[in-house]
Design a protein around this motif. Sequence first.
Motif, short mmCIF file in Angstrom:
data_model
loop_
_atom_site.label_atom_id
_atom_site.label_comp_id
_atom_site.label_asym_id
_atom_site.label_seq_id
_atom_site.Cartn_x
_atom_site.Cartn_y
_atom_site.Cartn_z
N SER A 63 74.19 45.74 68.71
CA SER A 63 75.52 46.39 68.64
C SER A 63 76.52 46.24 67.50
O SER A 63 77.26 47.01 67.17
N TRP A 64 76.24 44.80 66.80
CA TRP A 64 77.06 44.27 65.60
C TRP A 64 76.75 45.43 64.56
O TRP A 64 77.66 45.82 64.01
N ALA A 65 75.55 45.74 64.56
CA ALA A 65 75.00 46.47 63.23
C ALA A 65 75.72 48.02 63.77
O ALA A 65 75.95 48.56 62.63
N LEU A 66 75.64 48.64 64.84
CA LEU A 66 76.11 49.70 65.09
C LEU A 66 77.62 49.76 64.86
O LEU A 66 78.03 50.90 64.19
N ARG A 67 78.53 48.92 65.52
CA ARG A 67 79.73 48.80 65.28
C ARG A 67 80.20 48.88 63.78
O ARG A 67 81.23 49.40 63.37
N ASN A 68 79.50 48.16 62.98
CA ASN A 68 79.70 47.96 61.46
C ASN A 68 79.05 48.95 60.63
O ASN A 68 79.19 49.01 59.60
N LYS A 69 78.19 49.83 61.28
CA LYS A 69 77.50 50.86 60.60
C LYS A 69 76.69 50.29 59.37
O LYS A 69 76.98 50.73 58.25
N GLU A 70 76.00 49.45 59.66
CA GLU A 70 75.09 48.76 58.82
C GLU A 70 74.07 49.92 58.20
O GLU A 70 73.40 50.57 58.98
N THR A 71 74.09 49.93 56.97
CA THR A 71 73.31 51.05 56.37
C THR A 71 71.71 50.74 55.86
O THR A 71 70.79 51.42 55.62
N THR A 72 71.56 49.35 55.82
CA THR A 72 70.26 48.89 55.39
C THR A 72 69.78 47.87 56.53
O THR A 72 70.35 47.15 57.12
N SER A 79 65.57 50.31 62.50
CA SER A 79 65.79 50.33 61.21
C SER A 79 66.87 51.08 60.92
O SER A 79 67.55 51.71 61.95
N ALA A 80 67.32 51.29 59.93
CA ALA A 80 68.58 51.84 59.26
C ALA A 80 68.34 53.59 59.86
O ALA A 80 69.28 53.98 60.44
N THR A 81 67.34 54.02 59.70
CA THR A 81 67.23 55.40 60.04
C THR A 81 67.34 55.70 61.41
O THR A 81 67.81 56.56 62.00
N GLU A 82 66.67 54.73 62.44
CA GLU A 82 66.80 54.89 63.76
C GLU A 82 68.56 54.57 64.22
O GLU A 82 68.81 55.15 65.03
N ARG A 83 69.14 53.60 63.53
CA ARG A 83 70.61 53.47 63.92
C ARG A 83 71.23 54.58 63.71
O ARG A 83 72.32 54.93 64.18
N ARG A 84 71.06 55.25 62.44
CA ARG A 84 71.79 56.65 61.94
C ARG A 84 71.70 57.72 62.97
O ARG A 84 72.62 58.42 63.56
N ALA A 85 70.46 57.81 63.76
CA ALA A 85 70.10 58.56 64.44
C ALA A 85 70.95 58.44 65.83
O ALA A 85 71.34 59.39 66.38
N LEU A 86 70.86 57.35 65.95
CA LEU A 86 71.46 56.96 67.56
C LEU A 86 73.12 57.35 67.21
O LEU A 86 73.66 57.72 68.32
N LEU A 87 73.61 56.96 66.14
CA LEU A 87 75.04 57.11 66.13
C LEU A 87 75.50 58.57 66.00
O LEU A 87 76.22 58.95 66.66
N ARG A 88 74.38 59.30 65.39
CA ARG A 88 74.81 60.89 65.46
C ARG A 88 74.61 61.31 67.11
O ARG A 88 75.54 62.17 67.10
N ARG A 89 73.66 60.88 67.75
CA ARG A 89 73.35 61.28 69.06
C ARG A 89 74.77 60.96 69.99
O ARG A 89 75.11 61.50 70.89
N SER A 90 75.35 59.59 69.64
CA SER A 90 76.34 59.23 70.30
C SER A 90 77.82 59.98 69.89
O SER A 90 78.71 59.75 70.74
N CYS A 91 77.76 60.64 68.89
CA CYS A 91 78.92 61.29 68.82
C CYS A 91 79.22 62.73 69.24
O CYS A 91 78.37 63.38 69.73
#
Length: 91
Positions: A63-72, A79-91
């Motif tokens: 949750s912290w990493a997603l909120r803060n848009k951790e890129t690495t 992983s960073a790639t998985e978090r980016r994909a999750l954020l894209r799907r949630s928008c």
Amino acid sequence: MRRHQRRTGPAPRDREDWRHSAACRDMAPEVFFSPRRHGPSPAEVERAKAICFTCPVQPECLSWALRNKETTGVWGGMSATERRALLRRSC
């Protein structure tokens, strides 16, 4: 007048306090943040994720990493790639 209810269960964790209970707290950062120029190998990512999946504060970390848009790095078992994909799907 509003009646106060008594909370049951564990007290909520402070937003930063979760780090003190993290399974990774005493590990080398390189386990979660690859020093390699081209990023971590799949084996490195899986090793880090295996540690995350044993962690009692994995949801707070993710949750912290997603909120803060951790890129690495690997945070909360993703992983960073998985978090980016999750954020894209949630928008």
